[in-house]
Structure formats: C-alpha cells, structure tokens
Design an enzyme around this catalytic site. Structure first.
Site, mmCIF file in Angstrom:
data_model
loop_
_atom_site.group_PDB
_atom_site.id
_atom_site.type_symbol
_atom_site.label_atom_id
_atom_site.label_comp_id
_atom_site.label_asym_id
_atom_site.label_seq_id
_atom_site.Cartn_x
_atom_site.Cartn_y
_atom_site.Cartn_z
ATOM 1 N N CYS A 1 7.777 119.619 -3.284
ATOM 2 C CA CYS A 1 8.974 119.299 -3.232
ATOM 3 C C CYS A 1 10.098 120.305 -4.046
ATOM 4 O O CYS A 1 9.604 121.382 -4.507
ATOM 5 C CB CYS A 1 9.560 118.304 -2.402
ATOM 6 S SG CYS A 1 9.388 116.889 -3.769
ATOM 7 N N ARG B 1 9.861 113.774 -2.458
ATOM 8 C CA ARG B 1 9.798 114.078 -1.041
ATOM 9 C C ARG B 1 8.171 114.235 -0.849
ATOM 10 O O ARG B 1 7.676 113.511 0.250
ATOM 11 C CB ARG B 1 10.462 115.060 -0.502
ATOM 12 C CG ARG B 1 12.227 114.820 -0.515
ATOM 13 C CD ARG B 1 12.680 115.881 -0.086
ATOM 14 N NE ARG B 1 12.889 116.852 -1.028
ATOM 15 C CZ ARG B 1 13.708 117.902 -0.937
ATOM 16 N NH1 ARG B 1 14.159 118.161 0.024
ATOM 17 N NH2 ARG B 1 14.071 118.783 -2.252
#
Lengths: 136, 302
Positions: free
Chosen positions: B249, B254
């Site tokens: 990410c 994430r």
C-alpha cells in the site's frame, strides 16, 4: 509571521508537558472542541480530506476583524478533534490578518512529532492551510 | 498456556479460524489468565477515551517502529515492550483496533515477525465492540512481566523488500491495496503536502488493484469465506502450495490487513507484505511504474 496571543498560549501549554502528558493534554482539547452552532450543519461545511478521519470546517469571514471558525469531527477521531480544538482555541475570533500571519509550521512547536506519526500531523497543517485559503 | 480457539460457527469456514475471535467469545473470557488484549489504533488518543476492560495499548508508530531507521524494532526492544505490557510468550494475544482492524492487523503482522505463537484478531474490531454497547473502561492495566525471550526477527517468510519485488516482477502476483486514485496515479499524495507523498504516481507493473477495505463489511467484520474466495480466488496457487503473493500500500499497514485475509482466512502460503510500499517505490530511482487502470506488463515481457 507571528502568532496571536491565544495560540501562543496553547503552544506554551504543550511545551510545558512531555511524553504521555502531551497526549493527555491533546485529549483534553479534543473533549473541549466546541459543538457546532445550531444553524450549521456538516453537510454545508468544507471537508478536509487530508485528515485521516473526517473533519469538516466552516470559516465565517463576514467580519474580517473577527473571523469565526467552526469544526466538526467524530468522537472516534479524538486526535483530529484535538487538532481542531487547538485551532479553535487559538484562532477563533482573531482577525483575518492575524490568522494569515500564523506560521504554516507552527504546529511543530507543539512537540507532538515524536508521539504522532508525521503522516497524521499533516492533518493539522492542512486545516490551517484551508482556513488561510478562505481568508485570502 | 494459550486459550482454546473460539468455537463460534461463524468462524469455522475460514482456513484458520483460530486466528479470529468474536466479541461474544472475548466478553466471556475477559480476565482469564493467559489472555492479553491489545488495542492498536490509527488514532493515538482513542485508547484513552475508553477501551475493552484489561486491554493494553500498543502504538504502531512509537512502539513498533524504530525511531531512527525505517524498520521495525529489534528482538531486544520487542521483548522489552512485551514485558512492559505484561505479555508472556505463552499468552494468547487478541488484538483489536479502529478502522476495521486496519492497524490491529499491522500490529499482528509485526507480532508475527517475532513469531509470537498465538496472536488473534477481534472480528469487527473496536467500532463493533463500541456500537454493540459492550463494556469499556478508562483503567490502564499496570501489570508488567519479565522473561519474554529475545527472539530474532524473522522477516523473510512474510516481509518483502524492494529487491524482492523487482525479482518477482512478471513471475509472481502483486496486489495493490490502495485507493483507485492512488493506483492509477491520479493522486501521488495528499494535496498541498508533497513531502508526505511520492514523486511518482501509479502502481508497480502487473499489480492488481483490490482496495483493502473490500475484505471488510460495513461493521468492520471480515467478509464471509465465499465472498473472500471470490475476491481473491485468482491468487490461489494453481500448482504447489506457495501463492507467492506480495501485497503493498503506502507504508505497509493497509496491506497487513490483506496479508491477514490471504494468510489466515484463506490459508494461502507464502504471502508477503511489502512494507516499503509506495512511499519507497514511488520515490525510488529507475524502478518501473505503470499509470492508469490497467495492471501493465513487467519490463522486458511482451
């Protein structure tokens, strides 16, 4: 560049405490973020997408000698609320000229960089930048 | 002694149901010896507004990252952190947090770098616990322990570096879990703050875009096995057991969520998280970049 007395006082409050006490102080500010006046609704306010959590901002500059600032952020985003409350305490009711004179990086003086990732801190400078944009 | 897994039928369709617990199970086991609850949030103040009774706070930024070098803490530092938080090597650690367990999954991934044997996520995370009206407290546990062993971090199985990504380009799958705007290159950073972003926008060639949050429902719980199979089935290994997937990410948080889904909920092996992610790749010199909505081809492939 200079800081209004009210903002300078907030900065010095932060400079007097260290470590976890700084976070506790920020949480106190978050708890004291003024509620929105009845005639303002989030839907009519400007979103600040740079913040990691939803923040809405309203700049009322009808009277440039006394600019009113309103913020709205959810309870589950206390850091964002804390940042907003610092600006509310330090800049609400100041003149447009004085707000425009606040150094863009004033928040570095709060000494939060070691406690909060720089990626999150940028939300603070984004809020100030958006307020200034409305006053130019 | 680790606690027995949550027997809830809701979890049994996942490949490793023992890596998740339901809020009901956690409620029923609060205060049980051998269980430590950890809150790990994006918002550094959230824990102090009220947390699950007995939970300790671990901050991804100040506790898990080295303050100088862009890297995770060492085995000594991790042992010191565990002792300070009252966590033993044998304890069952249940982690939960804000934003659909985004940061909780990141903390779990870092615990896994140190091979902590029993570490689980609370399905639904902080928001579901709060919105269900379950108990919270302002009390911060003061229990400390000693004797957490110094364990050398073992990065290789679950962590990928830039060189690893370059080596597998065009050979093994990449998943970009950022927002569609970040994937296409329309957005390299947040407006007005170029210093926090990347010099180039786009994605690593061949990376498929699957934003991380697609794996979560609106209430923060993970989607069902069938829905996750549909979403990520294309990455299941066709021969052998090693999926070879690398997820990334912007700074690796994430993608930890996606790593958890692929590894523990779908049971894929060999999944790695590239934590350097776009803040490294998008600033690196002479690495290939693709813009637009197509994954693009690996350099030299045609």
């Amino acid at each position: 560049m200079s800081m209004p007395a009210a903002l300078a006082e907030v900065v010095s409050d932060f400079q007097e405490v260290d470590g976890q006490d700084k976070l506790a102080l920020l949480l106190e500010f978050a708890d004291e973020l003024p509620a929105l006046p009845a005639d303002l609704e989030e839907a009519a306010m400007e979103p600040v997408p740079e913040c990691q959590s939803p923040l809405f901002l309203h700049v009322d500059a009808d009277d440039r000698s006394q600019v009113r600032l309103h913020f709205s952020a959810p309870a589950e985003a206390p850091t964002t609320r804390g940042f907003a409350a610092i600006l509310a305490a330090g800049l609400d009711g100041q003149s447009a000229e004085d707000i425009l004179a606040v150094p863009d990086d004033f928040y570095t003086d709060l000494g939060l960089a070691a406690l909060i990732s720089p990626l999150r801190l940028r939300g603070m400078s984004a809020m100030l930048a958006r307020i200034k944009k409305r006053l130019k | 002694m680790p606690l027995p897994p949550d027997p809830s039928p809701a979890l049994q369709s996942y490949a490793h149901p023992e890596r998740l617990v339901t809020a009901d199970w956690l409620s029923g086991n609060l205060g049980r010896p051998g269980l430590v609850i950890v809150e790990s949030d994006e918002d550094v103040l959230l824990y102090d507004t009220g947390h699950i009774p007995g939970a300790v706070k671990i901050d991804w930024h100040t506790d898990l990252n080295d303050p100088e070098v862009r890297d995770y803490i060492t085995g000594e530092q991790f042992a010191e952190l565990m002792n300070r938080k009252g966590i033993s090597r044998e304890d069952t650690v249940v982690i939960y947090g804000d934003k659909s367990n985004w940061w909780a999954a990141y903390a779990l991934w870092v615990f896994t770098l140190f091979g902590h044997p029993d570490v689980r996520l609370l399905d639904g995370g902080r928001n579901l616990w709060i919105s269900d009206g379950r108990d919270t407290t302002l009390d911060v546990p003061s229990k400390q322990t000693t004797g957490y062993p110094v364990v050398e971090r073992n990065d290789a199985p679950i962590r990928a570096f830039k060189e690893d990504v370059l080596a597998i380009l065009g050979k093994q799958p990449l998943i970009d879990v950022r927002s569609p705007q970040e994937y296409t290159g329309e957005r390299t950073h947040m407006p007005d703050y170029p210093e926090e972003g990347a010099l180039r926008g786009g994605h690593i060639p061949t990376a498929v875009s699957i934003p991380w949050a697609k794996a979560a429902q609106d209430n923060g719980k993970f989607r069902s096995r069938a829905e996750l199979d549909e979403l990520y089935g294309q990455f299941a290994p066709s021969g052998g057991t090693d999926s070879g997937v690398i997820a990334y990410c912007r700074i690796g948080e994430r993608s930890s969520h996606t790593w958890f889904v692929l590894t523990h909920l779908l049971g894929m092996e060999g999944v790695r998280n590239y934590d350097g992610s776009w803040t490294e790749w998008g600033n690196a010199v002479r690495v290939p970049v693709t813009t637009g909505s197509d994954p693009g081809d690996a350099p030299g492939a045609s």
